[in-house]
Scaffold this motif. Structure first.
Motif, mmCIF file in Angstrom:
data_model
loop_
_atom_site.group_PDB
_atom_site.id
_atom_site.type_symbol
_atom_site.label_atom_id
_atom_site.label_comp_id
_atom_site.label_asym_id
_atom_site.label_seq_id
_atom_site.Cartn_x
_atom_site.Cartn_y
_atom_site.Cartn_z
ATOM 1 N N ALA A 178 0.825 -1.199 0.000
ATOM 2 C CA ALA A 178 0.000 0.000 0.000
ATOM 3 C C ALA A 178 0.867 1.260 0.000
ATOM 4 C CB ALA A 178 -0.922 -0.002 1.220
ATOM 5 N N ALA A 179 1.958 1.253 0.769
ATOM 6 C CA ALA A 179 2.855 2.409 0.805
ATOM 7 C C ALA A 179 3.524 2.630 -0.542
ATOM 8 C CB ALA A 179 3.905 2.217 1.897
ATOM 9 N N ASP A 180 3.881 1.545 -1.217
ATOM 10 C CA ASP A 180 4.461 1.650 -2.554
ATOM 11 C C ASP A 180 3.452 2.274 -3.514
ATOM 12 O OD1 ASP A 180 5.705 1.295 -5.009
ATOM 13 O OD2 ASP A 180 5.602 -0.894 -4.975
ATOM 14 N N LEU A 181 2.227 1.763 -3.512
ATOM 15 C CA LEU A 181 1.196 2.295 -4.414
ATOM 16 C C LEU A 181 0.866 3.751 -4.100
ATOM 17 C CD1 LEU A 181 -1.206 -0.785 -4.435
ATOM 18 C CD2 LEU A 181 0.142 0.038 -6.368
ATOM 19 N N ASP A 182 0.950 4.108 -2.847
ATOM 20 C CA ASP A 182 0.558 5.435 -2.398
ATOM 21 C C ASP A 182 1.695 6.452 -2.490
ATOM 22 O OD1 ASP A 182 -1.742 6.738 -1.543
ATOM 23 O OD2 ASP A 182 -1.149 6.690 0.556
ATOM 24 N N GLY A 183 2.899 6.001 -2.790
ATOM 25 C CA GLY A 183 4.044 6.896 -2.838
ATOM 26 C C GLY A 183 4.657 7.193 -1.485
ATOM 27 N N ARG A 184 4.178 6.500 -0.430
ATOM 28 C CA ARG A 184 4.723 6.746 0.902
ATOM 29 C C ARG A 184 5.930 5.889 1.215
ATOM 30 N NH1 ARG A 184 1.727 4.587 4.335
ATOM 31 N NH2 ARG A 184 0.164 3.606 2.990
ATOM 32 N N GLY A 185 6.162 4.856 0.385
ATOM 33 C CA GLY A 185 7.248 3.935 0.674
ATOM 34 C C GLY A 185 7.949 3.497 -0.592
ATOM 35 N N PRO A 186 9.047 2.764 -0.445
ATOM 36 C CA PRO A 186 9.834 2.352 -1.604
ATOM 37 C C PRO A 186 9.133 1.296 -2.443
ATOM 38 C CG PRO A 186 10.674 1.330 0.389
ATOM 39 C CD PRO A 186 9.625 2.300 0.827
ATOM 40 N N ALA A 187 9.575 1.168 -3.681
ATOM 41 C CA ALA A 187 9.064 0.118 -4.557
ATOM 42 C C ALA A 187 9.461 -1.239 -4.003
ATOM 43 C CB ALA A 187 9.610 0.300 -5.969
ATOM 44 N N THR A 188 8.580 -2.217 -4.183
ATOM 45 C CA THR A 188 8.837 -3.554 -3.663
ATOM 46 C C THR A 188 8.103 -4.591 -4.497
ATOM 47 O OG1 THR A 188 8.474 -5.055 -1.787
ATOM 48 C CG2 THR A 188 6.958 -3.193 -1.991
ATOM 49 N N ALA A 189 8.697 -5.759 -4.596
ATOM 50 C CA ALA A 189 8.052 -6.868 -5.298
ATOM 51 C C ALA A 189 6.798 -7.329 -4.587
ATOM 52 C CB ALA A 189 9.032 -8.040 -5.432
ATOM 53 N N LEU A 190 6.632 -6.931 -3.330
ATOM 54 C CA LEU A 190 5.433 -7.320 -2.586
ATOM 55 C C LEU A 190 4.170 -6.716 -3.175
ATOM 56 C CD1 LEU A 190 6.843 -6.971 1.031
ATOM 57 C CD2 LEU A 190 6.330 -9.094 -0.188
ATOM 58 N N THR A 191 4.314 -5.613 -3.901
ATOM 59 C CA THR A 191 3.138 -4.986 -4.514
ATOM 60 C C THR A 191 2.503 -5.923 -5.537
ATOM 61 O OG1 THR A 191 4.178 -2.835 -4.193
ATOM 62 C CG2 THR A 191 2.324 -2.937 -5.726
#
Length: 558
Positions: A178-191
């Motif tokens: 969710a943080a990746d999608l929202d721009g609050r966190g780093p990119a991750t394969a978990l997305t």
């Protein structure tokens, strides 16, 4: 099957966790007579109905034990280790265990309900005193004295704690996505891994809202499906997943430090700490030779039950091996078990009597004609389709016959007391392999028998004949986690009273024993009774289709 010196006296060991449950029967001779398995039923984190689940598992395990003993058995003691049986939920758990035992037969003279932590510790410790570190659906550290909890840290449930558990790993993975999608966190394969789960539930067009829908629609135990993806991504070097794993290890070790004196063995239990993976590896590195891996918790329940009965049980490793062999040989709860039929070499089903007077049994070749009739007479969204078809064998050819021909060992038949079939459930382990086999073996002779109809022919017969000629090719995102599928049909006289639950439970347990990770089925949109039944027993919607629904469920590891 090994010879058993059975005196008729047995003890019951029960383990109920958030993800899976087991009942095992141990004879006074030291032989494990039966093992039945089913889904989890944690009062806080899963949707399983503990009372119904236990009654089902107990009935099947005892029926299988009676068959192994070639006669009646008497239960001398029962120990049930149940997730959620701490002070907050103990009264409810005890009441449901008592009710399930009442359904299964006479109450044993000794019945003890403990937490799942007690049986997990008893499955790994040579001594009644020591320390347990558990990470499975939940996570907890506990110090024991005389198999009684002396001090505990965490085990507070997924809302307040359970740091380092499977649910915790999953929720951290979903938050990272969710943080990746929202721009609050780093990119991750978990997305992408979270997106796979979202794809099963259907999209809204906004991937962040899709995650909201996902967590709203699933129980915490179901959300735990993402935990293996977190550890896979960590093993592949994903920085975000590595950080989650490091925090899981640190959290578990911190909980352990609160209760542990830094001396003596530490029993590691729960799926996260007993299966190979980075969390287990990190904890083992920290503990060194202090770490010992527990056997299946149901082994600990048997150990305690044997002690309550005054028996000397064989070594834990021997009982654990028997439990594994019994599960593999007989299959889990509901299959009625499989044994070698000396006359034919074919698997021989062991019938399971039900309280309603019906019996769940294996398939016999002489059942074929009657089962085809069941398929026809329930083929109109549960109603009689006899008047719909000119050739009444067509529904059976399309929806039944191939399963009986290819995987008869997975077929179950519901019989009246006189042995007459009144229903069935059939299944395949792999939808892709089954469809490929049908294309090679099943459809060609039927295509010769039934020429392709004209385009103008809109009859039900023509529709099924077109299916014969086109074959079936399933290619859906949910198939990766639900590769098995099944069908179930029952005459009206066999419906109700728990017969359907027992029948489908038997097949689900057979699929579990064979290693299927999940199963799906299709149901017509007009068959509201069936839809309600499937949702009630824990299946969830995987896809809405023009003709109805595809529902499915994940299966516990055998």
């Amino acid at each position: 099957m090994r010879e058993c010196d059975v005196t008729g006296s047995v003890v019951l060991g029960i383990d109920v966790g958030g993800t899976s449950s087991r009942v095992a029967v141990l004879a006074a001779s030291g032989d494990v007579l039966a093992v039945s398995t089913g889904p989890g039923a944690n009062l806080r984190s899963s949707r399983g109905e503990l009372g119904a689940l236990l009654a089902d598992l107990l009935g099947r395990a005892l029926a299988r034990a009676r068959d192994a003993a070639a006669g009646e058995v008497t239960v001398s003691a029962c120990v049930a280790g149940v997730s959620g049986a701490g002070p907050a939920g103990r009264d409810r758990v005890v009441a449901m265990v008592d009710a399930a035992l009442a359904v299964a037969g006479p109450r044993p003279p000794v019945v003890e309900v403990v937490t799942d932590l007690v049986v997990a510790f008893a499955a790994g410790s040579d001594s009644p005193d020591g320390t347990l570190l558990l990470s499975g659906t939940g996570a907890v550290a506990c110090r024991f004295a005389g198999f009684r909890e002396e001090r505990r840290c965490d085990g507070l449930g997924w809302v307040l704690g359970d740091v380092g558990s499977g649910i915790w790993l999953s929720l951290e993975g979903l938050r990272a996505a969710a943080a990746d999608l929202d721009g609050r966190g780093p990119a991750t394969a978990l997305t992408a891994e979270a997106g796979r789960l979202v794809g099963e539930a259907g999209g809204t067009g906004d991937p962040r809202q899709d995650l909201v829908r996902l967590v709203d629609a699933r129980s915490p135990a179901e959300l735990g499906e993402l935990a293996p993806a977190v550890t896979r991504c960590a093993a592949a070097g994903d920085g975000v997943a590595l950080d989650i794993v490091d925090r899981a290890v640190a959290g578990l070790l911190h909980s352990l430090s609160v209760v542990d004196g830094a001396t003596g063995r530490v029993v590691m239990a729960g799926s996260v700490l007993t299966a190979d993976g980075p969390v287990r590896a990190g904890v083992r590195r920290a503990l060194g030779d202090r770490a010992v891996t527990a056997a299946e918790p149901v082994v600990g329940a048997l150990r305690l039950a044997a002690e309550r009965a005054g028996w000397t049980m064989p070594p834990l490793a021997e009982v654990a091996a028997q439990v594994a062999a019994a599960t593999d040989r007989h299959g889990p709860a509901g299959t009625g078990g499989q044994h070698d039929d000396e006359s034919t070499g074919a698997p021989g089903p062991l019938p399971i009597p039900l309280p309603t007077g019906f019996v769940v049994d294996g398939y016999r070749p002489e059942d074929l004609e009657t089962l085809y009739r069941v398929c026809l007479e329930t083929g109109d969204s549960g109603g009689d389709a006899t008047a719909m078809y000119r050739d009444g064998a067509l529904p059976g050819h399309v929806f039944l016959g191939a399963y009986l021909a290819r995987e008869p060992e997975l077929a179950r038949v519901l019989r009246r007391g006189d042995g007459a079939p009144v229903g069935y459930s059939v299944a395949t382990l792999s939808t892709h392999e089954f469809e490929e086999w049908c294309e090679r073996e099943w459809w060609p002779p039927l295509r010769e028998r039934y020429p392709r109809p004209s385009e103008e022919d809109a009859s039900p017969d023509a529709a099924l004949i077109r299916t014969i000629h086109s074959g079936q090719h399933t290619d859906k995102p949910w198939l990766a986690d639900h590769p098995a599928h099944l069908h179930i049909d029952i005459f009206p006289e066999g419906q109700g009273g728990g017969n359907g639950r027992a029948l489908i439970g038997s097949v689900l347990d057979g699929l579990t024993a064979a290693g299927a990770p999940g199963v799906h089925l299709g149901v017509g949109g007009r068959n509201l009774n069936a839809i309600g039944f499937y949702l009630h027993i824990g299946l969830r919607v995987l896809e809405h289709t023009p003709w109805g629904l595809v529902l499915g469920t994940r299966l516990p590891r055998p």
